[in-house]
Design an enzyme around this catalytic site. Sequence first.
Site, PDB file in Angstrom:
ATOM      1  N   HIS A  12      -9.085   6.480  -2.042  1.00  0.00           N
ATOM      2  CA  HIS A  12      -8.426   7.581  -2.759  1.00  0.00           C
ATOM      3  C   HIS A  12      -7.212   7.124  -3.586  1.00  0.00           C
ATOM      4  O   HIS A  12      -6.171   7.761  -3.573  1.00  0.00           O
ATOM      5  CB  HIS A  12      -8.022   8.683  -1.773  1.00  0.00           C
ATOM      6  CG  HIS A  12      -7.005   8.245  -0.745  1.00  0.00           C
ATOM      7  ND1 HIS A  12      -7.060   8.634   0.578  1.00  0.00           N
ATOM      8  CD2 HIS A  12      -5.911   7.442  -0.827  1.00  0.00           C
ATOM      9  CE1 HIS A  12      -6.043   8.103   1.232  1.00  0.00           C
ATOM     10  NE2 HIS A  12      -5.324   7.378   0.401  1.00  0.00           N
ATOM     11  N   HIS A  59       0.459  11.868   2.050  1.00  0.00           N
ATOM     12  CA  HIS A  59       1.388  10.758   1.773  1.00  0.00           C
ATOM     13  C   HIS A  59       2.801  11.254   1.469  1.00  0.00           C
ATOM     14  O   HIS A  59       3.572  10.556   0.818  1.00  0.00           O
ATOM     15  CB  HIS A  59       0.907   9.937   0.588  1.00  0.00           C
ATOM     16  CG  HIS A  59      -0.448   9.332   0.717  1.00  0.00           C
ATOM     17  ND1 HIS A  59      -1.609  10.070   0.672  1.00  0.00           N
ATOM     18  CD2 HIS A  59      -0.841   8.038   0.875  1.00  0.00           C
ATOM     19  CE1 HIS A  59      -2.650   9.257   0.794  1.00  0.00           C
ATOM     20  NE2 HIS A  59      -2.209   8.031   0.923  1.00  0.00           N
ATOM     21  N   HIS A 193      -5.929  -2.442   2.326  1.00  0.00           N
ATOM     22  CA  HIS A 193      -4.883  -2.543   1.301  1.00  0.00           C
ATOM     23  C   HIS A 193      -3.493  -2.519   1.930  1.00  0.00           C
ATOM     24  O   HIS A 193      -3.288  -1.946   2.988  1.00  0.00           O
ATOM     25  CB  HIS A 193      -5.009  -1.488   0.208  1.00  0.00           C
ATOM     26  CG  HIS A 193      -4.879  -0.035   0.585  1.00  0.00           C
ATOM     27  ND1 HIS A 193      -5.698   0.606   1.489  1.00  0.00           N
ATOM     28  CD2 HIS A 193      -4.040   0.933   0.118  1.00  0.00           C
ATOM     29  CE1 HIS A 193      -5.382   1.885   1.563  1.00  0.00           C
ATOM     30  NE2 HIS A 193      -4.361   2.124   0.744  1.00  0.00           N
ATOM     31  N   GLU A 240      -5.755   3.489   6.929  1.00  0.00           N
ATOM     32  CA  GLU A 240      -6.386   4.745   6.491  1.00  0.00           C
ATOM     33  C   GLU A 240      -7.880   4.776   6.820  1.00  0.00           C
ATOM     34  O   GLU A 240      -8.508   5.839   6.760  1.00  0.00           O
ATOM     35  CB  GLU A 240      -6.204   4.923   4.975  1.00  0.00           C
ATOM     36  CG  GLU A 240      -4.765   5.218   4.564  1.00  0.00           C
ATOM     37  CD  GLU A 240      -4.607   5.348   3.051  1.00  0.00           C
ATOM     38  OE1 GLU A 240      -3.545   5.797   2.612  1.00  0.00           O
ATOM     39  OE2 GLU A 240      -5.543   5.005   2.300  1.00  0.00           O
TER      40      GLU A 240
END
Length: 280
Positions: A12, A59, A193, A240
């Site tokens: 995303h 977030h 990431h 995530e």
Amino acid sequence: MATIVGGITTSHVPAIGRAIARDLQADPYWKPFFDGFPPVHAWLDRVKPDVAVVIYNDHGLNFFLDKMPTFSVGAAPEYRNADEGWGIPVVPPFKGELDLSWHLIESLIGEDFDLTTCQEMLVDHAFTLPMAMLWPGQDAWPVTTVPVCINTVQFPLPSAARCYKLGQAIGRAINSWDADKRVVVIGTGGLSHQLDGERAGFINKDFDLQFMESLVSDPAWATKYSITDLVELTGTQGVELLMWLATRGALTGTVKKVHANYHIPISNTAGGLLVLENQA
Ligand code: DHB
Ligand code: FE
């Protein structure tokens, strides 16, 4: 009773929103990522979901560090997006599926998951971008929605095993929802990431591909890892992937892989996509 048609898990990255706004899907940088989606559109045309339960991590748009629920479920008639500062356009509101929200909340709390119930909730890029990738060019979204948030922003985070169990409980709740509706579960985040610190830019292709394969053939595989293991293996934001694990947990029937794509990098992130069909 409701039917779970399957699960879709995807990354995303905010830059995807800018690429969509600028029509860059065929640009050489973006093409290998966006080319992953037409088979998913074809699958969605075939299975025709009415409702999407979207498992994602906020977030900082809806929850900030001062108040951070581990698990939360939306119970609002409508979910709006807002400017998060990534330069991505705000999208039209999403209609809530209130009856499923409350059924999910009752069922999950009934199974001892201590949730935060949100009768007002802003949805950030982790919710809106996957929706825009799955249903591009829509004036109105073709599904109603229930947002489910898992904290991956502020430590301590819930374990992989706990997130998998949450997913299984979500699956049981959807299966016992007394409505003639077809439900798709969407999980957004990952794959590997890390956005900051000494390991910024860290990607682990071997782990990502093994994780994707595990969701097909050995779904509890990743539950053996602690959060610290997962941060080490996939980066601080790679955790995530917990959303993928929860989504897989919600597929309570026989699971068949429909489609997968993996492309590195998109911004700082390994862009993963997986579609699993669920047969009751
Ligand atoms: C990026 C990835 C994310 O998952 C996110 O939430 C924000 C930014 C990135 O790679 O740029
Ligand atoms: Fe993210």
